[in-house]
Design an enzyme around this catalytic site. Structure first.
Site, short mmCIF file in Angstrom:
data_model
loop_
_atom_site.label_atom_id
_atom_site.label_comp_id
_atom_site.label_asym_id
_atom_site.label_seq_id
_atom_site.Cartn_x
_atom_site.Cartn_y
_atom_site.Cartn_z
N SER A 6 -22.41 3.61 163.74
CA SER A 6 -23.85 3.57 163.95
C SER A 6 -24.20 4.52 165.09
CB SER A 6 -24.30 2.16 164.31
OG SER A 6 -25.60 2.23 164.88
N HIS A 31 -24.09 6.11 159.81
CA HIS A 31 -25.10 5.05 159.71
C HIS A 31 -26.24 5.36 160.68
CE1 HIS A 31 -26.46 0.94 158.76
NE2 HIS A 31 -26.80 0.85 160.04
N ASP A 33 -29.84 4.31 162.11
CA ASP A 33 -30.73 3.16 162.27
C ASP A 33 -32.15 3.61 162.63
OD1 ASP A 33 -29.01 0.79 161.91
OD2 ASP A 33 -27.91 1.63 163.61
N MET A 35 -35.86 2.58 163.42
CA MET A 35 -36.63 1.41 163.88
C MET A 35 -38.03 1.86 164.28
SD MET A 35 -33.81 -0.50 166.26
CE MET A 35 -32.08 -0.60 165.77
N HIS A 64 -30.50 3.27 157.39
CA HIS A 64 -30.88 1.85 157.44
C HIS A 64 -32.30 1.77 158.01
CE1 HIS A 64 -29.98 -2.29 159.58
NE2 HIS A 64 -30.93 -2.39 158.67
N MET A 66 -35.31 -0.04 159.35
CA MET A 66 -35.85 -1.28 159.93
C MET A 66 -37.30 -1.00 160.27
SD MET A 66 -32.49 -2.20 162.18
CE MET A 66 -31.86 -0.54 161.99
N MET A 135 -26.81 -8.41 157.40
CA MET A 135 -26.84 -8.25 158.86
C MET A 135 -26.02 -9.37 159.51
SD MET A 135 -28.52 -5.50 159.47
CE MET A 135 -28.39 -5.63 161.25
N ASP A 174 -23.22 -5.34 159.30
CA ASP A 174 -23.74 -4.51 160.39
C ASP A 174 -24.05 -5.39 161.59
OD1 ASP A 174 -25.10 -2.72 162.01
OD2 ASP A 174 -26.69 -2.28 160.55
C1 DX5 Z 1 -28.73 -3.21 164.71
C2 DX5 Z 1 -28.30 -1.98 163.97
C3 DX5 Z 1 -26.83 -1.74 164.01
C4 DX5 Z 1 -26.25 -1.57 165.38
C5 DX5 Z 1 -24.78 -1.91 165.36
O1 DX5 Z 1 -30.06 -3.44 164.48
O2 DX5 Z 1 -28.68 -2.07 162.61
O3 DX5 Z 1 -26.46 -0.67 163.16
O4 DX5 Z 1 -26.41 -0.30 165.89
O5 DX5 Z 1 -24.28 -1.76 166.65
P1 DX5 Z 1 -23.08 -2.65 167.20
O6 DX5 Z 1 -21.88 -2.29 166.37
O7 DX5 Z 1 -22.98 -2.23 168.61
O8 DX5 Z 1 -23.48 -4.08 167.02
ZN ZN Z 2 -27.86 -0.64 161.08
#
Ligand code: DX5
Ligand code: ZN
Length: 217
Positions: A6, A31, A33, A35, A64, A66, A135, A174
């Protein structure tokens, strides 16, 4: 086991180089993320940034989302070079319309469920999906603790997919995954583990990825 570092945990002042570094370290997917500060209480980056860093690796870009309205932005993420787009069933967009939009671009579609959402919610869509993401933390931040009690959802989705003859469906987890708990995910039927902190905080990312993979043999 496939490993998807990630990039949320990377040094964003060197985003492209961090992607190259993960590529060389043996990452299977990148990956990413996304947001929006509305669906989750944090803001990261959007499609223009992904478009800029796309050239740093030929590996699968696993985006991903969010965000509250994924449907509105699918065209942008497709144009940015996403290979897989996963979005949350808890978001406001119509699920079927969003899957259709992703697939209209020739991109692989995935659904994501938060910890309080039951596995059954994704069952009606399994035959249209490339991946389901369960998740194992509340989405929004890296560095949280792995919720082992989410793993029965993985097993339930795997069983349902098998009953439908969907042997290729990938199941991803994740949040909070590292060397110490990845074996449990593997035994529950997980195919892809996202790992942020455990890969980026490691002195040697390639060793961290290798050690995680070695736990799953
Ligand atoms: C959380 C993200 C994850 C996160 C995982 O909302 O979707 O991808 O970055 O990070 P770690 O492995 O540090 O929990
Ligand atoms: Zn993620």
């Amino acid at each position: 086991m496939l490993i998807a570092p990630s990039l949320l945990s990377c040094d964003f002042s060197r985003f492209g180089e961090e992607i190259s570094r993960m590529d060389k370290a043996g990452a299977d997917f990148m990956h990413l993320d996304v947001m929006d500060g509305h669906f989750v209480p944090n803001i990261t980056f959007g499609a223009p940034v992904i478009k800029w860093v796309r050239k740093y690796s030929d590996k699968t870009f696993d985006v991903h989302l969010m965000i509250s309205n994924p449907l509105k932005y699918i065209d942008d993420f497709a144009d940015a070079g996403a290979d897989i787009i996963t979005f949350h069933v808890e978001a406001d967009s119509d699920i079927q319309a969003t899957i259709d939009k992703i697939k209209s671009h020739g991109i692989k579609a995935g659904l994501v469920i938060k910890p309080n959402t039951p596995a059954e919610v994704v069952f009606p869509y399994l035959d249209q999906l490339y991946m389901v993401l369960v998740m194992t933390v509340e989405p929004g931040f890296g560095g949280q603790s792995f919720m082992e009690d989410m793993l029965p959802k993985v097993t339930a989705i795997r069983k349902k997919a098998e009953r439908q003859g969907l042997s290729d469906l990938l199941i991803q987890v994740d949040g909070g995954i590292g060397e110490g708990n990845i074996r449990k995910a593997y035994e529950a039927g997980v195919d892809v583990c996202v790992a942020g902190t455990s890969v980026f905080k490691a002195e040697d990312a390639s060793l961290a990825i290798k050690n995680m993979k070695d736990k799953c043999i």
